[in-house]
Scaffold this motif. Structure first.
Motif, PDB file in Angstrom:
ATOM      1  N   ALA A 265       0.816  -1.212   0.000  1.00 23.52           N
ATOM      2  CA  ALA A 265       0.000   0.000   0.000  1.00 23.52           C
ATOM      3  C   ALA A 265       0.852   1.264   0.000  1.00 23.52           C
ATOM      4  CB  ALA A 265      -0.951   0.011   1.191  1.00 23.52           C
TER       5      ALA A 265
ATOM      6  N   GLY B 232       0.694   2.574  -3.203  1.00 22.53           N
ATOM      7  CA  GLY B 232      -0.591   3.149  -3.578  1.00 22.53           C
ATOM      8  C   GLY B 232      -1.210   2.646  -4.853  1.00 22.53           C
ATOM      9  N   SER B 233      -1.418   3.560  -5.773  1.00 22.52           N
ATOM     10  CA  SER B 233      -2.207   3.261  -6.958  1.00 22.52           C
ATOM     11  C   SER B 233      -1.481   2.358  -7.948  1.00 22.52           C
ATOM     12  CB  SER B 233      -2.621   4.548  -7.662  1.00 22.52           C
ATOM     13  OG  SER B 233      -1.483   5.216  -8.148  1.00 22.52           O
TER      14      SER B 233
ATOM     15  N   SER C 268       2.571  12.096  -5.056  1.00 21.68           N
ATOM     16  CA  SER C 268       2.129  11.252  -3.954  1.00 21.68           C
ATOM     17  C   SER C 268       2.673  11.732  -2.623  1.00 21.68           C
ATOM     18  CB  SER C 268       2.616   9.820  -4.161  1.00 21.68           C
ATOM     19  OG  SER C 268       2.437   9.432  -5.491  1.00 21.68           O
TER      20      SER C 268
ATOM     21  N   PHE D  94       3.036  10.098   1.318  1.00 22.28           N
ATOM     22  CA  PHE D  94       2.872   8.831   2.011  1.00 22.28           C
ATOM     23  C   PHE D  94       3.462   8.901   3.409  1.00 22.28           C
ATOM     24  CE2 PHE D  94       7.264   7.776   1.215  1.00 22.28           C
ATOM     25  CZ  PHE D  94       7.526   8.362  -0.011  1.00 22.28           C
TER      26      PHE D  94
ATOM     27  N   ARG E 227      -1.030   6.187   1.668  1.00 21.40           N
ATOM     28  CA  ARG E 227      -0.472   6.912   0.542  1.00 21.40           C
ATOM     29  C   ARG E 227      -1.608   7.627  -0.166  1.00 21.40           C
ATOM     30  NH1 ARG E 227       4.466   5.870  -3.065  1.00 21.40           N
ATOM     31  NH2 ARG E 227       4.049   6.959  -5.010  1.00 21.40           N
TER      32      ARG E 227
ATOM     33  N   ASP F 224      -2.285   9.253  -3.692  1.00 19.54           N
ATOM     34  CA  ASP F 224      -1.720   9.292  -5.037  1.00 19.54           C
ATOM     35  C   ASP F 224      -2.564  10.172  -5.931  1.00 19.54           C
ATOM     36  OD1 ASP F 224       0.599   7.926  -5.282  1.00 19.54           O
ATOM     37  OD2 ASP F 224      -0.312   6.005  -5.811  1.00 19.54           O
TER      38      ASP F 224
ATOM     39  N   TYR G 129      -6.704   7.367  -2.203  1.00 25.79           N
ATOM     40  CA  TYR G 129      -6.085   7.161  -0.889  1.00 25.79           C
ATOM     41  C   TYR G 129      -5.986   5.676  -0.600  1.00 25.79           C
ATOM     42  CZ  TYR G 129      -6.994  12.064  -0.744  1.00 25.79           C
ATOM     43  OH  TYR G 129      -7.007  13.385  -1.087  1.00 25.79           O
ATOM     44  N   PHE G 130      -4.810   5.261  -0.171  1.00 26.57           N
ATOM     45  CA  PHE G 130      -4.539   3.837  -0.024  1.00 26.57           C
ATOM     46  C   PHE G 130      -3.976   3.552   1.370  1.00 26.57           C
ATOM     47  CE2 PHE G 130      -4.297   5.211  -4.351  1.00 26.57           C
ATOM     48  CZ  PHE G 130      -5.163   4.337  -4.980  1.00 26.57           C
TER      49      PHE G 130
ATOM     50  N   THR H 134      -4.945  -1.346  -2.174  1.00 27.53           N
ATOM     51  CA  THR H 134      -3.957  -0.960  -3.174  1.00 27.53           C
ATOM     52  C   THR H 134      -4.674  -0.669  -4.472  1.00 27.53           C
ATOM     53  OG1 THR H 134      -3.651  -3.310  -3.587  1.00 27.53           O
ATOM     54  CG2 THR H 134      -1.985  -2.219  -2.237  1.00 27.53           C
TER      55      THR H 134
ATOM     56  N   GLU I 212      -9.332  -0.812  -7.533  1.00 30.17           N
ATOM     57  CA  GLU I 212      -9.006  -0.855  -6.111  1.00 30.17           C
ATOM     58  C   GLU I 212      -9.037  -2.292  -5.605  1.00 30.17           C
ATOM     59  OE1 GLU I 212     -10.498   2.556  -3.800  1.00 30.17           O
ATOM     60  OE2 GLU I 212     -11.608   1.009  -2.711  1.00 30.17           O
TER      61      GLU I 212
END
Lengths: 998, 556
Positions: free
Chosen positions: A238, A241-242, A583, A585, A603, A605, A618-619, A652, A688
């Motif tokens: 995570a 993130g993206s 990003s 984080f 994170r 992104d 948002y992750f 993620t 996601e």
């Protein structure tokens, strides 16, 4: 307070600490010694050597030796190093010289694992991260880093897309996570996230279809890699993130360590030893029998005896030379490495040349508060590619030409010209000779980073990296080649160029503190900006005046005289929309007394690709671990030397959709025309994946048996989907996020065991096994409850155009086979197939497994790596269309299975369950025997000779070349899975080598 | 505490950098433009570029063997594609098209629906970019042509206004409003489209508008009720009036040699092109890619220099169609020209037949094929060394009753082939130069004749005169009498339907003709009588799922 810092940067820290505190020590005597690896007697460089109870000490030099002044009252030295169980050595009684043999242990809990923007000791790890060190890498013919990991990590399936050297691999971390074709994990090299694409231009030839992609990591020297960590669960990934949803593969390259100067050399030569497994077609005498059996004219017996499959292969000597040089002292260190290799492909006129250089250095200033590191990796790779296209139509490719070549027909006429068979099967030797496709790619990955120790608790780090690739590809097919539509008599030349440039800026702050005596906090905050540009062009022409007959061949390539072609195809240039990612984080790790650990990450992104209504994603993730073996009730020996349970959850993302899909775009076309090219979706966002992981880590019998078990449950939603555009529209599809669910649930087991550990003999073994279940549900179109049905998996060849063998739909795994049922043959020997296709099985392996074996006898070492997959089906498109029985009518060769069936030559070619085969396999991927000669003469050290075999055997019922197969048969960018079609065959290979140091 | 101060300063600095370093993440498209940029950067000339795209869009539905040629040809009595052993099975889709056993998943329907709607979209988009009146008229003409085809094939069409949000489902026009809209569009633009120029028209022009209007009026009654078409006298009068305007303009005449309408140099030879798609030999940019016109039908060995890749050996016609020409006996395809009616072909054509390795005689290819020197062609094993054992390349009329050829020795050669457009040999498998005639003058005469027979007070004699004038130009004997059609035999020689077949075969009109003449669902070769639902194609499943305003045609 300094504990965690030391653990994070252990080997380097030891040296620093040594310098700081040596002066204040009382020094009575000097101990000298050497630390070696028990397995191969190689020196252990940079191991920490400390008097017990002291924080000061020294580190071993490049030859494993050390000298240390110790106080008179010291009786024990503690020796530790990453990857080894630490040892205590007695120096009581006036001992001044010690030799320590270190036992490398996969269960070593002090190993450093790279987690993304930081590192952690294995025992502090809360997520599911698999770490593979250089010593455990696969041996043999290795052209790209991902091959080092094959079968090594539970739950990571790495499939070579073909047998061509340097070809791309398909990597699935914990199952099939996306219904999009771009589905590989994120690569991070020394902190730099890569783009994942390559600067080698892709080529799709009108006559032959698309050609396989190349591996994007060819410019990374496998010898430079220190370790590879795979971030499998969401709590680990995570932080990316993206881009983390498909897993993250973190590659850490070797740094200069220790002091002194050492140079290592390696040389190896190797060759292919023939097919790992052959596709059985008729030989000349069987073919003659077949002509009689099927009542074909005797004129089809051309009188000769040939073996086209042998003729198209080569067993040339591949060579590989490498050198690495390290040098340095306390405050300045360098490492340089070079690799020059030429790997000949198994098929004629295919090869991979690589010239790689890397140079890195580490410097410390201002009382070591400021550190500056730089690293430059460059590579020039040249691929000579033969025509083994993925989606070849009725004209086939080189392999199909060979498979269907009449085995009684000579390749050349009596006057030395290539025979044109006239039955639709190209002459494979002529094809190989007339086809030239050379791709040159120059890559640069340059990184500079600076760290400043603001306080004892707080570090700041800055990183800038540029990754630039420049590719040129020249594709030529001579016009003298007979029997190919669009080529014969006109020729074809295409020049293609691609440039890929990514940049990374990262700022991180790292804070470590003891909040109370037992509670430690480690926190990370960071900002990252990443952008990438991808562009390319190609120019092609037909209708050349040269090389139109075999007798008038000249060495000038069409691509050198492109304008000579009578038909100039419209030049293509493209500049993809720039992709920018911004990003923020953060990560916090709380450690209570090494018993309880909690990690939380987040994170944010922002991506330029996302639609204007969804600029940021948002992750978050959170994970916890209970180190049960650190509890008092477990501490006194007992069965478990280690026992811990872990749980994690996180989200993620995946943003692999084409840049520009959220905006309305107008494009310019040939012939003074322009128009809108897409249906824009400003709501477009990332896919996601919401996942849970439960794990147990264990060590028994004093660490002799160790391993971990993980259960995971991943649920991917907001699926990136190419929806049918609502007509009238400028395109047939557009991108949306679908609220469907793609789940992957599975179990992973990793077990290692040291079975025998004696002075002259040791044996250890490790096993990994992963089971995964993939299912797509709630797969409905926007605003409806009608299940969507996406057909993919192109079946190619004559008589099946437009046939798709796989389906992505509700209630079945991704890429479920969707085929007509085969019901035997009718009285006339024609196939009976059902009218409509139906679900026919799963192409995704339900289980993947690997076995590693290390055996040592005196100075001989045997390593073997085996593995396989089970519970899946492979579609044999080769048998459907290339070697099917109707070929014999025109005098084309057919396969054994067709010959032995009740089918008659007039039967049609139809894709059906008849060609669906059990894919289960077990493969001996590589086995090496090494002899450690040691020191030779005055200067040569660490002399090692080895022989290594690759793809030695495979056990399978599959009738194709290799059950480890994934020919890219995607349709509209929906991926395919497990379809074989006239692939580049996998060779069995052997390598002999010699390594030594000076 | 001092340390903490430093720490906070650094954090503050760090955050400041982060803020400064912020980008807005606006996406640079680089080689494409946004809507606004397009309008700003190109101005009026940009609209011209958009219009050109709409014209170029015509290429796909015409050259893709699975699209218009398939749905209008293979679904009718003029063409079929037998499965030949290992070739042309393709999941049975070709047989399904001819036998009328398709369903809503027939790929051809989706491909054609999408490509016609792309024309629809691109033409509509021109109207959103401040076109000149003439550009607007051209765009509306192209759109009308796409809509006419959609209505003809699917019984309905989706319609967007310029600038509509593409994520919203557009309205769907069906029934009378659908055809009335097309007619109103064409009527409105008729005064504004640019006048016809030169010998051959590649752009919208008044005669092309008139001809499309003629098709609308002629088929209006059929579109309203395909199972039982009716023909209003007013509509027929419109057809006659519009047709006569074209005929009396004097711009067009029958091309003396029928096949000069379709040769690589047809641009200079045809007299019949009312609207054509321009191709230039060797230029692949914006080419319609005409090569599929001969590749789809010719045998692998039909042209020696390209053998065994000289054709795809698929599309064929049937003996009944061949016989509708009323030719007694089978022509030998030898160098002697003995046939009446040029349109059946088989004649020596300079530049085509005598091209080295060709021997091809434009038209219907039947029986033994010869090379340019008059030697018999062989199939497979064409290498001369094969000698006596080689099979002769001879096309035979009979096709297996289930359209699946399984008989050894003949499965490659059954079916009469149709080479209407003759190859541009230097660009045989490249960018051929034959212009494609979308609207051809002969069709005008035939439509006028039909309207004369269908109007309130039929004028059969006038129709026969028109038809016989056409036949005379084609070298065919005059018909003694002529009815519209036979209800049981679509090939009955003395009918207007058969005459349309003989003149317009493989020119994308046969399905519409059969429906208008009420015989689309009667039995003809390789197709039994079938249900009325097949009179329109199904709305493709995917299109239906995307746009709830589309309604599946009844029976699917």
């Amino acid at each position: 307070m300094l504990m965690s810092f030391k653990n994070l940067l252990k080997s380097a820290a030891v040296i620093i600490l040594l310098c700081v505190s040596q002066l204040v020590m009382a020094q009575d005597r000097v101990i000298s010694g050497k630390v070696i690896d028990s397995r191969d007697s190689t020196p252990v460089v940079g191991a920490s050597v400390q008097p017990k109870g002291s924080k000061t000490g020294t580190a071993t030099k490049s030859d494993g030796s050390f000298t240390l002044s110790v106080a008179s009252n010291v009786t024990t030295l503690v020796i530790s190093s990453i990857g080894y169980a630490s040892q205590e050595v007695s120096i009581a009684g006036g001992v001044t010289s010690v030799e320590v043999s270190f036992v490398a242990s996969g269960g070593n809990l002090n190993e450093v694992v790279v987690t993304g923007y930081g590192t952690a000791r294995k025992r502090d790890l809360t997520g599911a991260v698999a770490s593979v060190k250089a010593k455990d890498f696969n041996q043999g013919v290795i052209t790209s880093p991902d091959q080092l990991l094959q079968n090594r990590v539970a739950g990571v399936e790495i499939t070579n897309n073909s047998g061509q050297p340097g070809v791309a691999t398909t990597i699935k971390v914990r199952g099939n996570n996306s219904i999009r074709a771009v589905n590989n994990p994120l690569y991070v090299i020394d902190g730099v996230p890569l783009d994942g694409r390559t600067a080698r231009p892709s080529v799709t030839l009108a006559a032959f279809g698309s050609t396989p992609e190349t591996n994007p990591l060819l410019y990374i020297n496998p010898n430079d890699i220190a370790q590879i960590d795979v971030l499998k669960d969401a709590s680990s990934a995570a932080i990316y993130g993206s881009r983390g949803a498909n897993g993250v593969i973190v590659i850490t390259t070797k740094r200069a360590s220790g002091t002194g100067t050492q140079v290592d050399f390696g040389v190896s030569v190797g060759t292919n030893l023939g097919y790992m497994k052959k596709f059985e077609v008729l030989d000349a005498s069987e073919f003659r029998t077949a002509l009689k059996k099927y009542n074909q004219p005797t004129s089809l017996d051309k009188g000769a005896t040939t073996d086209a499959m042998d003729e198209i292969t080569q067993n040339k000597l591949s060579q590989n030379y490498s050198m690495s040089l390290t040098s340095g002292g306390e405050n300045a260190r360098f490492r340089a490495s070079f690799l020059g290799s030429k790997t000949f492909g198994f098929l004629r006129n295919s090869a991979l040349d690589r010239y790689l250089g890397a140079f890195g250095g580490s410097f410390k200033f201002m009382d070591k508060k400021l550190s500056i590191d730089f690293d430059v990796k460059t590579g020039n790779t040249v691929e000579e590619i033969t025509n083994v296209s993925n989606t070849a139509g009725s004209q086939g490719n080189l392999v199909s030409s060979a498979l269907s070549w009449n085995p009684t027909e000579p390749f050349k006429t009596s006057n030395g010209h290539y025979v044109v068979s006239g039955n639709g099967s190209g002459n494979p030797l002529a094809f190989s000779d007339a086809y030239s496709d050379i791709a040159k790619v120059t890559n640069l990955l340059a990184t500079i980073s600076a760290g400043y120790k603001l306080t004892n608790n707080l570090d700041y780090k800055f990183l800038f990296a540029i990754n630039h690739g420049n590719g040129e590809r020249n594709t030529n097919i001579d016009g003298w080649l007979g029997g190919f539509q669009g080529i014969s008599g006109v020729g074809f030349g295409q020049k293609s160029f691609t440039t890929l440039t990514s940049q990374t800026f990262t700022h991180t702050l790292n804070y470590r503190a003891n909040i109370t005596e037992k509670l430690r906090l480690e926190a990370l905050g960071g900002f990252e900006y990443w952008k990438t540009d991808y562009k390319g062009s190609n120019f092609s022409a037909q209708g050349f005046n040269t090389n139109l007959t075999e007798d008038t061949r000249i060495a000038i390539k069409y691509t050198d005289i492109l304008r000579n072609g009578q038909t100039q195809l419209p030049p293509v240039t493209f500049v993809d929309p720039q992709i920018e990612l911004q990003s923020y984080f953060a990560r916090a790790i709380l450690n209570y007394n090494d018993k309880f650990l909690v990690t939380a990450t987040i994170r944010a992104d922002g991506s330029s690709k996302f639609g204007e209504n969804n600029k940021y994603g948002y992750f978050p993730s959170v994970a916890a671990k209970w180190n049960i073996s650190n509890e008092d009730f477990m501490k006194n020996g007992g069965l478990f030397s280690n026992l811990a349970v872990r749980a994690s959850w996180g989200i993620t993302g995946n943003q692999e959709f084409p840049a520009g899909a959220s905006q309305e775009q107008f494009g310019f076309f040939s012939y003074n025309s322009a128009g809108q090219v897409n249906v824009a979706n400003p709501d477009l966002k990332w896919e996601e994946t919401n996942s849970y992981n439960l794990g147990v880590d264990f060590g028994l019998f004093n660490g002799k048996l160790y391993g971990s078990i993980d259960y995971y449950n991943k649920n991917t939603t907001n699926l990136l989907f190419q929806s049918t555009a609502i007509q009238p529209a400028p395109a047939s599809i557009y991108f949306i996020n679908l609220p469907a669910h793609l789940t992957n649930k599975g179990l992973e087991v990793y077990v290692g065991a040291t079975l025998i550990e004696k002075t002259d003999f040791s044996l250890d073994i490790n096993l990994n096994y992963a089971h995964n279940k993939n299912l797509l549900s709630d797969f409905y179109g926007p605003g409806t409850t009608t299940p969507l049905q996406i057909l993919t998996g192109q079946i190619n060849g004559q008589g099946v155009s437009g046939t798709l063998a796989q389906i992505i739909t509700n209630g079945v795994p991704v890429n479920e086979f969707n085929l007509k049922q085969f019901n035997g043959f009718d009285a006339n020997g024609n196939q009976i197939v059902s009218a409509n296709p139906g679900f026919a099985g799963d192409p995704n392996p339900h289980a993947i497994f690997g076995v590693g074996l290390n055996l040592r006898f005196k100075k001989f070492y045997l390593n073997a790596n085996m593995g396989g997959a089970s519970g899946f089906l492979i579609y044999n498109n080769t048998a459907t269309n290339i070697t099917n029985i109707s070929g014999i009518i025109g005098g084309r060769n057919i396969d054994m299975a067709a010959y032995n069936s009740a089918e008659k030559p007039t039967s049609g070619a139809t894709a059906s369950t008849r060609f669906l085969e059990d894919g289960d396999y077990f493969k001996l991927r590589n086995a090496s025997i090494r002899y450690e000669i040691g020191k030779v003469g005055k200067y040569f050290k660490n002399v090692t000779a080895f022989v290594s075999g690759t793809n030695l055997f495979v056990i399978t019922k599959f009738t194709g070349f290799d059950p480890e197969v994934n020919i890219d048969k995607s349709q509209n960018n929906y991926p395919s899975r497990s379809i074989e079609y006239v692939p580049y065959p996998t060779p069995r290979a052997i390598t002999f080598g010699l390594n030594f140091s000076l | 505490m001092i340390k903490n101060n430093i720490k906070y300063k650094v954090i503050a600095l760090f955050l400041a950098w982060g803020v400064v370093g912020c980008t807005k993440l606006d996406e640079n498209l680089n080689s494409t433009l946004t809507n606004q940029q397009t309008a700003d950067a190109l101005g009026a000339s940009g609209t011209g570029l958009l219009l050109q795209t709409a014209y170029n869009d015509l290429a796909t539905p015409f050259n893709d063997v699975e699209q218009l040629i398939n749905l209008t040809g293979n679904a009718s009595d003029e063409s079929l594609v037998p499965t030949r052993g290992g070739d042309w099975d393709d999941n049975g889709k070709w047989r399904a098209t001819h036998a009328h056993t398709w369903n809503a998943d027939l790929a051809a329907c989706l491909l054609t629906f999408n490509s016609l709607n792309k024309i629809n979209f691109d033409a509509t988009n021109v109207l959103a970019f401040n076109p000149t009146p003439q550009q607007a008229a051209e765009a509306r003409f192209i759109r009308a042509y796409a809509l006419y085809n959609l209505l003809d094939l699917f019984g309905q069409y989706p319609f967007r206004n310029p600038g509509d949000n593409l994520l919203n489902a557009p309205e769907v026009k069906t029934g009378a409003p659908a055809i009335d809209f097309i007619i109103s569009e064409l009527t409105a633009i008729l005064p504004t489209v640019p006048a016809a120029s030169a010998n051959i028209n590649f752009k919208a022009n008044p005669d092309a508008v008139r001809m499309l209007l003629m098709r609308c009026y002629l088929n209006k009654g059929a579109f309203a009720n395909r199972a039982a078409p009716t023909f209003a006298d007013g509509d027929m009068q419109q057809v006659i009036t519009l047709g006569n305007a074209i005929i009396t303009s004097g711009r067009y005449s029958y091309t003396p040699n029928y096949f000069d309408n379709f040769t690589p140099d047809n641009q200079s030879k045809t007299k019949e092109a009312i609207w054509a798609y321009n191709n230039t030999s060797g230029v692949s940019a914006a080419s319609l890619d005409v090569k599929s016109f001969w590749f789809r039908t010719l045998h692998y060995n039909s042209f020696d220099p390209k053998a065994p890749n000289a054709g795809w050996n698929g599309f064929s016609t049937v003996a009944e169609f061949y016989n509708s020409f009323g030719i007694a006996g089978t022509p030998a395809q030898t160098p002697d020209d003995t046939l009446l009616d040029q349109r059946i072909g088989g004649r020596f054509k300079p530049g085509i037949t005598d091209f080295p390795g060709s021997g091809l005689r434009p038209g219907l290819l039947i029986g033994q094929q010869f090379d340019h020197l008059g030697n018999k062609k062989h199939y497979r094993n064409w290498v001369a060394a094969d000698g006596a054992n080689a099979k002769l390349l001879s096309f035979t009329p009979a096709i297996a009753s289930n359209m699946i050829e399984t008989t050894p020795g003949i499965l490659e050669t059954t079916g009469i082939r149709v080479m209407k457009y003759s190859p541009d040999f230097p660009q045989y498998d490249g960018a051929a130069g034959n212009d494609v005639l979308i609207f051809r003058y002969a069709d005008v005469a035939l439509m006028v004749a039909e309207a004369m027979m269908r109007k309130g007070t039929p004028d059969n004699a006038g129709a026969l005169t028109l038809v016989n004038a056409l036949r005379a130009a084609r070298g065919a004997a005059a018909l003694p009498s002529m009815t519209l059609n036979s209800t049981t035999n679509t090939y009955a020689p003395l009918t207007l339907l058969a005459e349309r077949g003989r003149e317009m075969y493989w020119e994308y009109v046969r399905r519409t003709d059969l429906i208008r003449f009420g015989v689309f669902t009667v039995a003809w070769p390789y197709k039994p009588a079938d249900a009325a639902k097949n009179l329109v194609f199904p709305i493709p499943s995917q299109a239906l799922a995307a746009n709830p305003n589309l309604k599946q045609n009844s029976g699917y």
